[in-house]
Design a protein around this motif. Sequence first.
Motif, PDB file in Angstrom:
ATOM      1  N   TRP A   1      -1.407  -7.307  -8.685  1.00 30.94           N
ATOM      2  CA  TRP A   1      -2.112  -6.666  -9.789  1.00 30.94           C
ATOM      3  C   TRP A   1      -1.078  -6.075 -10.742  1.00 30.94           C
ATOM      4  O   TRP A   1       0.126  -6.163 -10.500  1.00 30.94           O
ATOM      5  CB  TRP A   1      -3.092  -5.602  -9.263  1.00 30.94           C
TER       6      TRP A   1
ATOM      7  N   GLN B   1      -1.289  -4.514   1.898  1.00 26.45           N
ATOM      8  CA  GLN B   1      -0.919  -3.700   0.734  1.00 26.45           C
ATOM      9  C   GLN B   1      -2.199  -3.404  -0.017  1.00 26.45           C
ATOM     10  O   GLN B   1      -3.247  -3.936   0.314  1.00 26.45           O
ATOM     11  CB  GLN B   1       0.063  -4.437  -0.164  1.00 26.45           C
ATOM     12  N   GLU B   2      -2.071  -2.550  -1.035  1.00 22.87           N
ATOM     13  CA  GLU B   2      -3.180  -2.085  -1.864  1.00 22.87           C
ATOM     14  C   GLU B   2      -4.043  -1.115  -1.085  1.00 22.87           C
ATOM     15  O   GLU B   2      -4.795  -1.553  -0.230  1.00 22.87           O
ATOM     16  CB  GLU B   2      -4.048  -3.240  -2.401  1.00 22.87           C
ATOM     17  N   PRO B   3      -3.979   0.159  -1.418  1.00 18.43           N
ATOM     18  CA  PRO B   3      -3.311   0.748  -2.573  1.00 18.43           C
ATOM     19  C   PRO B   3      -1.789   0.789  -2.477  1.00 18.43           C
ATOM     20  O   PRO B   3      -1.139   0.745  -3.515  1.00 18.43           O
ATOM     21  CB  PRO B   3      -3.874   2.159  -2.625  1.00 18.43           C
ATOM     22  N   ALA B   4      -1.192   0.932  -1.289  1.00 20.33           N
ATOM     23  CA  ALA B   4       0.261   1.041  -1.211  1.00 20.33           C
ATOM     24  C   ALA B   4       0.921  -0.303  -1.539  1.00 20.33           C
ATOM     25  O   ALA B   4       0.280  -1.352  -1.460  1.00 20.33           O
ATOM     26  CB  ALA B   4       0.683   1.512   0.174  1.00 20.33           C
ATOM     27  N   LYS B   5       2.174  -0.240  -1.897  1.00 21.27           N
ATOM     28  CA  LYS B   5       2.946  -1.482  -2.075  1.00 21.27           C
ATOM     29  C   LYS B   5       3.106  -2.200  -0.738  1.00 21.27           C
ATOM     30  O   LYS B   5       3.012  -3.422  -0.673  1.00 21.27           O
ATOM     31  CB  LYS B   5       4.335  -1.163  -2.635  1.00 21.27           C
TER      32      LYS B   5
ATOM     33  N   ASP C   1      -6.016   5.472  -8.696  1.00 20.59           N
ATOM     34  CA  ASP C   1      -5.892   4.049  -8.417  1.00 20.59           C
ATOM     35  C   ASP C   1      -7.190   3.615  -7.753  1.00 20.59           C
ATOM     36  O   ASP C   1      -8.089   4.435  -7.571  1.00 20.59           O
ATOM     37  CB  ASP C   1      -4.613   3.752  -7.608  1.00 20.59           C
TER      38      ASP C   1
ATOM     39  N   PHE D   1      -8.176   3.247  -4.952  1.00 20.72           N
ATOM     40  CA  PHE D   1      -8.536   3.903  -3.697  1.00 20.72           C
ATOM     41  C   PHE D   1      -8.395   5.418  -3.747  1.00 20.72           C
ATOM     42  O   PHE D   1      -8.507   6.070  -2.707  1.00 20.72           O
ATOM     43  CB  PHE D   1      -7.712   3.316  -2.545  1.00 20.72           C
TER      44      PHE D   1
END
Lengths: 433, 433, 433, 433
Positions: free
Chosen positions: B303, C233-237, B57, B59
Amino acid sequence: MSYFKDIAPIQFEGPDSDNEFAYRHYDPNEVVMGKRMEDHLRLAVAYWHSLAYEGGDPFGGRTFERPWYGDDMAAARAKADAAFDLFGILNVPFFCFHDADVRPEGGSFAESRRNLEEICDVFAGKMQQTGTRLLWGTANMFSHRRWMAGAATNPDPEIFAYAAATVKACMDVTHQLGGENYVLWGGREGYESLLNTDLTREAEQAGAFLSKVVEYKHKIGFKGAILIEPKPQEPAKHQYDFDVGTIYGFLKRFGLENEVKLNIEQGHAILAGHSFEHELALAGSLGLLGSIDMNRNDYQSGWDTDQFPNNVPEVALAYYEVLRAGGFETGGTNFDARVRRQSLDPEDLVLAHVGAIDICARGLKAAAAMLEDGGLEKMRAERYAGWDSDASQAMLKSESLDEIAARVEETNLNPQPRSGRQERVENWVSRFV
Amino acid sequence: MSYFKDIAPIQFEGPDSDNEFAYRHYDPNEVVMGKRMEDHLRLAVAYWHSLAYEGGDPFGGRTFERPWYGDDMAAARAKADAAFDLFGILNVPFFCFHDADVRPEGGSFAESRRNLEEICDVFAGKMQQTGTRLLWGTANMFSHRRWMAGAATNPDPEIFAYAAATVKACMDVTHQLGGENYVLWGGREGYESLLNTDLTREAEQAGAFLSKVVEYKHKIGFKGAILIEPKPQEPAKHQYDFDVGTIYGFLKRFGLENEVKLNIEQGHAILAGHSFEHELALAGSLGLLGSIDMNRNDYQSGWDTDQFPNNVPEVALAYYEVLRAGGFETGGTNFDARVRRQSLDPEDLVLAHVGAIDICARGLKAAAAMLEDGGLEKMRAERYAGWDSDASQAMLKSESLDEIAARVEETNLNPQPRSGRQERVENWVSRFV
Amino acid sequence: MSYFKDIAPIQFEGPDSDNEFAYRHYDPNEVVMGKRMEDHLRLAVAYWHSLAYEGGDPFGGRTFERPWYGDDMAAARAKADAAFDLFGILNVPFFCFHDADVRPEGGSFAESRRNLEEICDVFAGKMQQTGTRLLWGTANMFSHRRWMAGAATNPDPEIFAYAAATVKACMDVTHQLGGENYVLWGGREGYESLLNTDLTREAEQAGAFLSKVVEYKHKIGFKGAILIEPKPQEPAKHQYDFDVGTIYGFLKRFGLENEVKLNIEQGHAILAGHSFEHELALAGSLGLLGSIDMNRNDYQSGWDTDQFPNNVPEVALAYYEVLRAGGFETGGTNFDARVRRQSLDPEDLVLAHVGAIDICARGLKAAAAMLEDGGLEKMRAERYAGWDSDASQAMLKSESLDEIAARVEETNLNPQPRSGRQERVENWVSRFV
Amino acid sequence: MSYFKDIAPIQFEGPDSDNEFAYRHYDPNEVVMGKRMEDHLRLAVAYWHSLAYEGGDPFGGRTFERPWYGDDMAAARAKADAAFDLFGILNVPFFCFHDADVRPEGGSFAESRRNLEEICDVFAGKMQQTGTRLLWGTANMFSHRRWMAGAATNPDPEIFAYAAATVKACMDVTHQLGGENYVLWGGREGYESLLNTDLTREAEQAGAFLSKVVEYKHKIGFKGAILIEPKPQEPAKHQYDFDVGTIYGFLKRFGLENEVKLNIEQGHAILAGHSFEHELALAGSLGLLGSIDMNRNDYQSGWDTDQFPNNVPEVALAYYEVLRAGGFETGGTNFDARVRRQSLDPEDLVLAHVGAIDICARGLKAAAAMLEDGGLEKMRAERYAGWDSDASQAMLKSESLDEIAARVEETNLNPQPRSGRQERVENWVSRFV
């Protein structure tokens, strides 16, 4: 006595003025790219936000206390007096209105129409007297409960008929007042639930309706432009005039792409997931750019906030696209913006416009400087220069997939990417804004 | 030995089974509305997500440890073995792929093409052997650095040429493998910055390219559908194939509306601000519904999350629109979905599909039940019944604005709104899902 | 020879310069509010974006071709050479890094640590030689697959241990290099699915971990600040360090509100539904404002775009909050921004920083001018002036609900709203930006 | 005669009923996990949406034509009659109200208070007669223009005083009617513009106000819970009670974390960028879960749509978190939902509740089945099992960073990630919903 009491007409005093009640950047007579700034911007006050809005929001009612609030013709006349006072104080050349902004709803269609005509006679006198002109007129086909399920796209043909009559009446007065455009915004032309909606029927109704509007324009000899205003949602969950790209498809479908142009709003572009400049550039590229609703949408809010603009870099990019498309013809800059509901005072109403007008002036001048410098267009042209060769154009226009593929293998083509130089271009823009 | 070791082919065991490795709802042979469920859903595994995705992903890098990762033909063959093992375990009739999913990039275009052809020969043998078919093929024109500024819409005509050759090669193998559709998704056909982009040129390039694709389809006698896949953004800031409405306009502009259909994805609909069922219904209404990419987008993420579907009420509404539009012809249900990067094990890969397939089966059966009951269509028809009269149709088709307006005044028309009954319709749907 | 070839150090040339490779607004020695601009802004280059980022995005791989890419110590040394070349060209006083940006991953923890120490010795020499300083160090506990389910909040205590060792190593080198802060950003401290997550355990783990970090700081005598960086958030939800308000609660819960401050990023604020200035003002109000990650998030994209800033009005409001909170102590302005993946050339990398630095200089100067003028604070103070009376303070501090209610009835209190004057305040700000 | 004419009380008829006016899933007496379903769900009708809402939205006014609309006590009594008719038809045990929903605004504070008391006497009689109870009362401190800049956080101390008196009056009647909770929702406790806002002062005001509320609760012996309702924005641009995490910090700051709980709404969670189950789980984990506002927010709309719920899988996850936290004590399920403005008829109002109640019943039963099965909790426990060892707990509680680091190196620790099994867990959930 005026609602605005002793607020004198706003004068240009130059950038060093510290007078709140002066223009620092908007000098109507300053010549920009060979044209007076007033003739470039073609500024208009929106009757609904500045005169009719009462300060309500979904969680609270009226906060303003304007003396002209009321549901009768006397109130409508008082409102018109205040409106023209405001136009005069701001020294803007144009205004815009919906029928429902200016006249009380009548007990019948005919009475509503007569009310509209009567108040438009008042407008005509005031316009004659002051020189203020009408940028566009339009019909409010979203506030009254009869429109709750749409106007042209209503499941009930009687509402369609009522909408047709309403638009006719509004086109008539717009024409009579010398309006330079007629606008259609379809806040209820869409749906709350796909489950009870027939998309096929509603699209056909919308196409037929717009065709009738165009036909009637020609019949009465209205020379202005017919403009559609895109918005993706709100009040409806989904609105058919979602964005520029969608409306282009709709116009092509009904053969109206040469008859109708667009009125594009910053806040609606944002709600559709686009930047304002994108929608303007796309409309320019498709030959559909008509007029703009200048405002600003709060980037952290998911609804239409209709705030006065205050970000020069963004406004400059918007006017850059307007100028690049040739500038306004019949269109202009309408402030589809309202003071916040906590801005209670007459001074707030005046100064919100003053600040926004100065922002537009700064944006326009920066846009003009960028276009006159030519740096951006030069960089853009260089980036695509490979396409200018005869060979490239021949490939584009007449070679088939297999012919091109054969050539790729024969020449062992291995194209290398080149920098897009985005930050350099952005730095260049930053010099001007 | 298979990567999936001893996982046996998944069998239908009925809703009461508590076997993780069984279908509880998907029985390929169950007849729904006169057709086997397998023939309705036309399920396909996506090679990219299920075989080529490595768990990265933005990251973090690869988390999966598949034995077939690698950049040579041996790895590609090992991947193909695992792929067909998976298809067999799942008992799905179809798969889909991009060139870059299945073959290593060569040192030249010709080598890349030969690699693709070689692996497609492998596929042909396996397809012959297993009965698995190709739902669609496509070209990955977004991952390699050469595509960074677009394929057909690149500022560099050499990239356009390389793209043309690439699509030709992919169409050739798709045709050879009996593929039922050919898909174009333009993840780089758009822009990162409007400032360095020429919208007018890029639209013309896109139109010319698609015209060549259609022409080549006819030349080689490919009987499948050409499908465009809408997505509004990501990876680009703005992508030209924004949504169904936008693509319709594009097709009309280049006269391709009868030649091209759409492959519609839930996640892309969400990113464009639409519900999945909206995009499906609109495509159905415009005659453009081709195929679907079934997945789910996290509603709190901005996203494309490409998760396996797991919400039956939503999936049911999607299939309702598919069935209402007549069901799939060449199209089908491709799982454009990937296991989360923490789902490391072969069991995860299998079970993600098993769960999603059961969700699709439940959704399809609910959709069919709703359509067979007819309640929703009856309510919808009643709502618009006023339009079925001759008088209404005459107004729609031939009356002018002023004729209608005259009638409104003569009859003192005062139409009253009727309930849209949204919650009642929703309650009705809830009975089935 | 340097990667940056003959690009000379960037000099201040003033606003009229048309040299792309010059500062027009950033003069390090210009005195603003009694302090050199360099000492106000405390600019830092981010090693990860400017040296380690390869141009990938979720749909495409490496586009850049930097000579220092590679996984061994030689590559790490070459990267360090280029880094300090860049710092020198830009004349910025600081840099920031993660362990994973600067050293290759070793075959064991100990080897990774030794690699880090070795490259930090290289840094120490270069810092000595050039005067460049370390604004902050940090540990990358999100890219390697071991972190996929979190570092401190991992379900596996062995990962927690590995994280503790990693942070210790990074704190040690930060301390040794005279770093002015140590930052923790928890991109994996959150969840992908609530269903497999134990919020209670993970919060306790996070609290214990941060407590150990603070304890270790004191143990080694590190005088810099410990900073947490919010991101929703991002990368995690969902990430636990959602925003300033959430982190405040977390710090209070574990008694750490006097030990830890915040590193606040524009892009992360936007993703959390806040403006950058909101997060800065809130942190300032709570005494938590430590440092900033300066960048810009595309308002139409739902992910972290990490672009270089280019909007002066927005940057000015951010620095206004920084200055109002007393300016930076140990903190500074780190460019957590990367050139777009199409910006391939060394010139792009340099000029992206040059443009951003000028934007920061303009923002800072505008902010200082606003603060020195005092108009905004005066308006704010007047708005709340009613609270300055003894009676108001007594009510606030000691009256009970029923005492106040009795007074309201006795005095027949009927307070009238007063204008919030928002547009007037915005106009005032527009004078400065 | 009742507004609802001949609509008979809704009875449970079982899942096969095709009677629109029946419960198919909600049987109040069905025992679920040892408790009657009625006692689990504790359903409440919201007076504001179901009785006071007139069908307006930001672009249109009243669409409904309820006979009880009006501004006097007679209208208020007629409204109360209709309300209790509705409660009876639905057979729900509870209702909720704001002062402004139930009584006309008086000419003075005292008159407003007396109007409220008078109508609450009417309520008391009807409650006695019907057995309907009050889930919670609250004060509407957002609709009247006096609240436009906040209630407790207003820049004007007189408004603070008026707010204090208002809450006291509402707490008094809530207490007198045996209300089980008292709710505070601060739609105006936030700001429209940060520029004219003093965050520090406003936070102190909010803290002082809430402390007074808690103090008054104890003074009058009110045994119910004080609940705050999070919402991130709308009507304000930013609201202080942003989400669960933010409110936790606020409560800790003012030492109120053991005195106050939360009323959590699906739509507000969505607007804050969270799932409903996230907010519920977080509140549960922090010991703050009090009550829920059950509704649904349109995922494609950026504002608070307050629709009746209709997605069982989502509702099941919400109740799963409620049950996991021990179920409701004083709290319950309030339908903070309104029929769409096109849903004009009395049948719509009844049936919207009927459908939503059945959705809640299905969600609750699915949640209970999941909890009784225990599969999810078992998987969760296994995932974290490593933390249950004494060594792990010792590390967590007492080891320092350097002690842990030493051990990592000594043991050459190299932890390997394990699958998070997300899709398997999701499949497991799908069996129940």
